[in-house]
Write an enzyme that holds these catalytic residues in place. Structure first.
Site, PDB file in Angstrom:
ATOM      1  N   GLY A 192       0.791  -1.224   0.000  1.00  0.00           N
ATOM      2  CA  GLY A 192       0.000   0.000   0.000  1.00  0.00           C
ATOM      3  C   GLY A 192       0.825   1.275   0.000  1.00  0.00           C
ATOM      4  N   CYS A 208     -27.226  -8.934 -16.933  1.00  0.00           N
ATOM      5  CA  CYS A 208     -26.640  -8.721 -18.257  1.00  0.00           C
ATOM      6  C   CYS A 208     -27.647  -9.147 -19.333  1.00  0.00           C
ATOM      7  CB  CYS A 208     -25.347  -9.516 -18.403  1.00  0.00           C
ATOM      8  SG  CYS A 208     -24.670  -9.451 -20.076  1.00  0.00           S
ATOM      9  N   CYS A 214     -25.769 -12.318 -21.272  1.00  0.00           N
ATOM     10  CA  CYS A 214     -25.470 -13.614 -20.648  1.00  0.00           C
ATOM     11  C   CYS A 214     -26.322 -13.864 -19.413  1.00  0.00           C
ATOM     12  CB  CYS A 214     -23.993 -13.723 -20.301  1.00  0.00           C
ATOM     13  SG  CYS A 214     -23.523 -12.836 -18.798  1.00  0.00           S
ATOM     14  N   CYS A 253     -22.300  -7.061 -19.603  1.00  0.00           N
ATOM     15  CA  CYS A 253     -21.118  -7.228 -18.758  1.00  0.00           C
ATOM     16  C   CYS A 253     -19.986  -6.327 -19.254  1.00  0.00           C
ATOM     17  CB  CYS A 253     -20.607  -8.671 -18.817  1.00  0.00           C
ATOM     18  SG  CYS A 253     -21.686  -9.850 -18.031  1.00  0.00           S
ATOM     19  N   CYS A 281     -18.400 -12.574 -19.978  1.00  0.00           N
ATOM     20  CA  CYS A 281     -19.689 -12.626 -20.658  1.00  0.00           C
ATOM     21  C   CYS A 281     -19.672 -13.692 -21.752  1.00  0.00           C
ATOM     22  CB  CYS A 281     -19.990 -11.254 -21.247  1.00  0.00           C
ATOM     23  SG  CYS A 281     -21.711 -11.022 -21.695  1.00  0.00           S
TER      24      CYS A 281
END
Lengths: 294, 189, 360
Positions: free
Chosen positions: A29, A237, A240, A262, A268
Site C-alpha cells: 500500500g 446482463c 449472458c 457485462c 460474458c
C-alpha cells in the site's frame, strides 16, 4: 520482435523498476517513487502499467490486456500489440489462461489464482491528492498515519447526500497501515482487491509503484453507521443473464432505449458459450457498436 | 569473467520473476539458474546480485563473503560499488551470523520506508518448516527454516520501516519482507 | 450479437493509414525534406530540441515532419526516442563565457567589453506580412563583419566585482538528474533549472509574465542575453584529459533583479538564470524570471503565495508531455467509472424523490 531490448526497456531501467516492485511488495500500500521513463505512448495512457509489466514479463508469459473490462477497446489493443512486438509474448483474452493481466479500471470477474499477476494502470496514485494537492504534505500525512482528512471527506458526503458519494477509486486501508487508491475501479470491484494473485500498481506520470501481495488485508474505508456497499446497476446482463457482474449501460436507440451488458467481455462470452442467455441474447444485433472503420 | 548471464535480458527476467514471487509469498521456495559468482556464493545469490544490483546500489559483503574475487565479479558484472559500512548498503550478502548486527543497516525513513537495505542471507539449506510466518502474501501460515526468530520479530516491530530479506541456498531462494510476522514453532498452538 | 468493442484493431490500423495520408497532404505539392525543415523552420526545431532535451537538429526536424507540425507531438517523439539512448558519460559544464556569440545584448549597460551585437533578431522588424515570401526568391546576402576579437565576459561579472550583485557559489557537486531520479520536493536549484529548461515555453512564459504583473514581482532587467555556439567537452578516462566532442548552440539569459536587502543582508542585486538549447530567447528570459521567483526562500523573501513562487506547482506542471498526456487521456473510454457515477446520481435522485413524496 524488434530492434529494441526484450520488453522495450533497457536493463538498467528494468532493474530500477524491479527494485521498486520488491519494496512495494514489502510495504503493501505504500507508494514507492521510481524514475519513470518516457514511453512511446502518452502519459496517462498506461505508461506506469506498461513499465511495471515490462519489468515483470518473461518470454513464457501469456498476456491479457483489458481496458474497462474489455480486451478489444482501442487502448488495450494498442498496449497488447506493443508487448507482442517488443516482448514476443503470447496473448490471450481468456482471464484463466493469462499469467499476467494489465488492466485499466476493472478487476476481472473470475477470481484470480496464485500464479497470476494483475498490473493496474494508475492515473493519480495518491488517495489524498484531491484533498491536499501538495506532495510534501501528503507524504507527511502517510508517514504520520494521519488520515483524518479522508474520513472528513467521506463524512461530508454523508452529511450532504445521505451516503458516501464516492463510486470509483474508492480508498482502502491496507494491512491496517496505508490508505491506498485502488485506481479508478468501480467500488463494486473493491472486495476483489483481496486476492490470491499478486497485484501491482504503476503510475508513470506520477512516478509511483505500489503493490498488494496475495491475501493482503484490504479494507474499504467506511463508518459503522454507513458501511461500505459495493454497488452495480440493478439489472442482469442482457446478453449472458449474469446478475452478479459489473455492467456497462449502452444506449440502443434515440428513444431512451438501453441495454446492460457485462463490462468483462471474457466473462460474458464464457457464460454465453456455457449456454447462459440474457434478455436480448437471442434477438440478434440490437446494439450499435463503435464504427469498424476509423 | 565467467559466471554472468549468457542472455541477460531474458535470464534477468526469469530471475526477477522468481525473486518477486518469493517476496510476494513469504516462505515460498523457488528455483533459479544461470549465474555463478566465485568464492562459494550460491547460484541463487549470484542470480539476485545480477538481477538487482547496478552502479546505483552499493553492496556490503559480510566477512563470511568478503573476498577480492567476489568484489571483482560484482564490479565487472553489475558495476555496483562494494562499500565498507553496513549503513551505506542497499544490498548486503553473507551468512547470517556474519551479517549481524542488523541494527546498522538502513531501515528507511518515515517518509520513505522504501529506502532500506535488502539482505541476501546465504543458508546451508532451505526448508518450508521451522519458524511460522503469517501476514501479507500468506494465505494462512507458512513455514521457513529461518536462522532465528528474535531478530525478525524486532525487524517486524519497526514496520513500515525495516530491512527485507532473501534467503539463498544452492539454486533455491525464499524471501521475508518486513511485513511478515514471525513466530517460533513452539509458540504456535 | 453485441459488437460494440470489436473492431478496435482494424479501427487503429485504418486511423494510422488515414493519418499518414493527411500528413503528406496534397501529393501534387512537393514533399518537405527534413533539411528544409531544419534550415527554414529553425526556431521550431530549436524549441523541439529544448523541450525534447535532445540536441539533434536533424532528428528534431524529422519529428516535426512526422508530427505534421504539432510541436508538442514532435517533442514527445524526441523524448520517447531519447530514453532509449545509452549514456556514455557526462560532459564538463559548458563555458558560456567562451561562447562565440551571434547575439549579445544588455539592457543594463549601454556598452561593455565585448560590445552589443544585435544578431539575427525579429526585435526591430515591423510585423508586416511580407508577400514577397509567398513567391520563392533568393535573399540578398547580409553584410559581413569580422568576428569580435577577444573574450566576451559576462555583464554580471562587472557588477559582481563591486559586490553589487549576489555571488553565485561554484559547486563541484554533481547535479541530480531529472530523467533518472523521481522528482522529490523540496528540489534544489539545479533540479529546478533542469525542469524549467525542458518545460513548456507557453507555460513558463505565462508564469514569467505573471511575475511582471505583480504576482511575486521581482522587477527584472535583462542583464545579458547571449546566443551562440559553445564547445562541449568530455573527460576521457583513458586519455586523462578533456577533449571537445562537439558544439551546441545555446541561449543564455541572466537577469538582474531588484533586491532591497533583508535584515541580515545589505542591499544587493540578485539574479535569475535561463539556459536553453538553440536560439530560444523568449524561453530563456522566461526561465530566468521564473528561476528568480522560485528563489524566494534562499534570498529571504516572503512567500506571497504566487504561482511562480510555488516550486511544487511549477515543477509538477511545466512539462508539456506529462500535461498533454494526462489531459488527452480523458478521451479514453471511462464507461466503467462513468457508469458507477451514473448509478450513484440515479440513486441519490431516487432517494431525494422518495423523501419529497414522503414529506407531501
Amino acid at each position: 520482435m524488434s530492434d529494441y531490448n526484450f520488453a522495450y526497456l533497457d536493463e538498467q531501467t528494468k532493474r530500477m523498476i524491479r527494485r521498486a516492485i520488491l519494496k512495494a511488495l514489502a510495504v503493501p500500500g505504500y507508494q514507492v517513487p521510481f524514475a519513470s521513463r518516457e514511453m512511446p505512448m502518452p502519459y496517462g495512457w498506461g505508461t506506469g502499467g506498461v513499465q511495471v509489466s515490462a519489468a515483470c514479463l518473461v518470454p513464457e508469459d501469456r498476456l491479457k490486456v483489458i481496458d474497462q473490462g474489455a480486451d478489444d477497446t482501442t487502448n488495450a489493443v494498442s498496449i497488447r500489440r506493443f508487448f507482442e512486438r517488443t516482448a514476443g509474448v503470447a496473448t490471450t483474452g481468456r482471464t484463466r489462461d493469462a499469467t499476467l493481466i494489465q488492466t485499466r479500471h476493472r478487476i476481472p470477474e473470475e477470481p484470480l489464482t496464485r500464479d497470476q499477476i494483475l498490473v493496474y494502470q494508475v492515473p493519480i496514485p495518491e488517495p489524498l491528492r484531491f484533498l491536499e494537492p501538495r506532495e510534501t504534505e501528503t507524504r507527511k500525512m502517510h508517514s504520520l498515519e494521519e488520515y483524518g482528512l479522508v474520513h472528513v471527506k467521506l463524512y461530508e458526503d454523508i452529511a450532504r447526500h445521505g451516503q458516501i458519494a464516492t463510486s470509483y477509486a474508492y480508498p482502502v486501508k491496507v494491512e491496517g497501515r496505508y490508505v491506498m487508491d485502488p485506481s479508478p475501479i468501480p467500488k463494486f470491484d473493491n472486495p476483489k482487491l483481496e486476492s490470491a494473485a499478486v497485484q501491482l500498481f504503476g503510475a508513470g506520470r506520477e512516478q509511483r509503484i505500489y503493490a498488494l501481495p496475495p491475501h493482503c488485508k484490504v479494507v474499504s474505508l467506511d463508518f459503522e453507521d454507513h458501511p461500505f456497499v459495493p454497488s452495480k446497476a440493478d439489472h442482469a446482463c442482457d446478453l449472458c443473464g449474469s446478475d452478479t457482474s459489473y455492467l456497462d449501460e449502452v444506449i440502443v436507440d434515440d428513444a431512451g432505449g438501453r441495454m446492460f451488458v457485462c463490462s468483462d467481455t471474457d466473462y460474458c462470452e464464457g457464460r454465453r458459450e456455457a449456454g447462459h442467455l440474457g434478455r436480448l441474447a437471442a434477438s440478434g444485433p440490437s446494439a450499435p457498436g463503435q464504427e469498424d472503420a476509423a | 569473467m565467467t559466471g554472468g548471464f549468457a542472455d541477460p535480458s531474458i535470464q534477468s527476467a526469469w530471475g526477477f520473476r522468481a525473486a518477486m514471487m518469493a517476496m510476494a509469498r513469504p516462505g515460498d521456495i523457488l528455483k533459479v539458474s544461470g549465474a555463478q559468482a566465485p568464492a562459494g556464493v550460491s547460484v541463487a545469490a549470484s542470480v539476485l546480485l545480477l538481477v538487482l544490483c547496478d552502479p546505483e546500489t552499493p553492496v556490503w559483503l559480510a566477512p563470511s563473503h568478503h573476498s577480492v574475487a567476489l568484489g571483482r565479479w560484482i564490479a565487472f558484472h553489475t558495476g555496483a560499488p562494494v562499500v565498507d559500512r553496513r549503513g551505506d548498503a542497499v544490498f548486503a550478502l553473507g551468512a547470517w551470523d556474519s551479517l549481524l548486527p542488523l541494527t546498522d543497516f538502513r531501515i528507511g525513513t518515515a517518509e520513505y520506508p522504501d529506502r532500506s537495505a535488502t539482505l541476501i542471507v546465504e543458508m546451508e539449506t532451505l526448508r518450508g518448516q521451522g519458524a511460522v510466518l503469517t501476514g501479507p502474501g500468506i494465505s494462512e501460515a507458512a513455514g521457513l527454516n529461518l536462522p532465528e526468530v528474535a531478530a525478525f520479530r524486532a525487524n517486524r516491530a519497526l514496520f513500515p520501516l525495516g530491512c527485507d530479506f532473501f534467503f539463498t541456498s544452492r539454486d533455491r531462494l525464499a524471501a521475508l519482507p518486513r511485513s511478515t510476522v514471525v513466530t517460533a514453532p513452539a509458540e504456535v498452538i | 450479437m453485441y459488437v460494440a468493442v470489436k473492431g478496435g484493431e482494424r479501427a487503429i490500423e485504418n486511423a494510422h493509414a488515414w493519418l499518414a495520408e493527411e500528413r503528406r497532404g496534397d501529393p501534387a505539392v512537393p514533399e518537405l525534406s527534413v533539411a528544409q525543415i531544419r534550415e527554414q523552420m529553425a526556431l521550431a526545431v530549436n524549441r523541439v530540441m529544448a523541450e525534447g532535451s535532445l540536441y539533434d537538429p536533424d532528428l528534431a526536424a524529422l519529428a516535426i515532419k512526422q508530427a505534421r507540425g504539432d510541436l508538442i507531438e514532435a517533442v514527445f517523439l524526441i523524448r520517447a526516442y531519447r530514453t532509449t539512448l545509452p549514456r556514455f558519460g557526462s560532459s564538463l559544464p559548458v563555458e558560456t563565457a567562451q561562447m562565440r556569440c551571434d547575439r549579445r545584448i544588455s539592457a543594463t549597460f549601454k556598452d561593455a567589453p565585448g560590445g552589443q551585437v544585435l544578431g539575427p533578431t525579429f526585435d526591430y522588424t515591423h510585423r508586416l506580412l511580407d508577400f514577397k515570401l509567398a513567391a520563392e526568391g533568393d535573399v540578398a546576402p547580409a553584410p559581413q563583419a569580422a568576428p569580435q576579437a577577444g573574450p566576451v565576459p559576462h555583464i554580471t561579472d562587472f557588477l559582481n566585482r563591486d559586490g553589487l550583485i549576489q555571488t553565485e557559489e561554484q559547486s563541484e557537486e554533481a547535479p541530480p538528474d531529472l530523467t533518472r531520479q523521481p522528482l522529490e520536493f523540496p528540489a534544489n536549484r539545479a533540479l529546478r533549472l533542469q525542469s524549467l529548461t525542458r518545460g513548456d515555453e507557453g507555460f513558463v512564459l505565462g508564469l514569467a509574465y505573471s511575475t511582471q504583473r505583480g504576482y511575486a514581482r521581482n522587477h527584472a532587467f535583462v542583464g545579458e542575453l547571449r546566443i551562440g555556439r559553445v564547445a562541449v567537452e568530455m573527460e576521457v578516462p583513458e586519455l586523462g584529459f578533456a577533449i571537445q566532442i562537439g558544439e551546441v548552440e545555446l541561449t543564455e539569459c541572466e537577469t538582474v533583479n531588484q533586491f532591497s536587502g533583508s535584515k541580515t543582508e545589505p542591499a544587493q542585486f540578485t539574479r535569475g538564470y535561463g539556459l536553453v538549447f538553440g536560439q530560444t530567447e523568449r524561453k530563456a528570459i522566461s526561465m530566468a524570471l521564473v528561476d528568480r521567483a522560485l528563489r524566494w526562500r534562499e534570498l529571504g523573501e516572503d512567500n506571497l503565495g504566487a504561482a511562480a513562487q510555488d516550486e511544487e506547482f511549477v515543477l509538477s506542471h511545466c512539462d508539456n508531455i506529462q500535461a498533454t498526456g494526462f489531459l488527452e487521456h480523458i478521451k479514453l473510454p471511462h464507461y466503467v467509472d462513468f457508469q458507477s457515477e451514473l448509478e450513484l446520481v440515479r440513486r441519490l435522485r431516487a432517494e431525494a424523490e422518495a423523501a419529497r413524496e414522503a414529506a407531501e
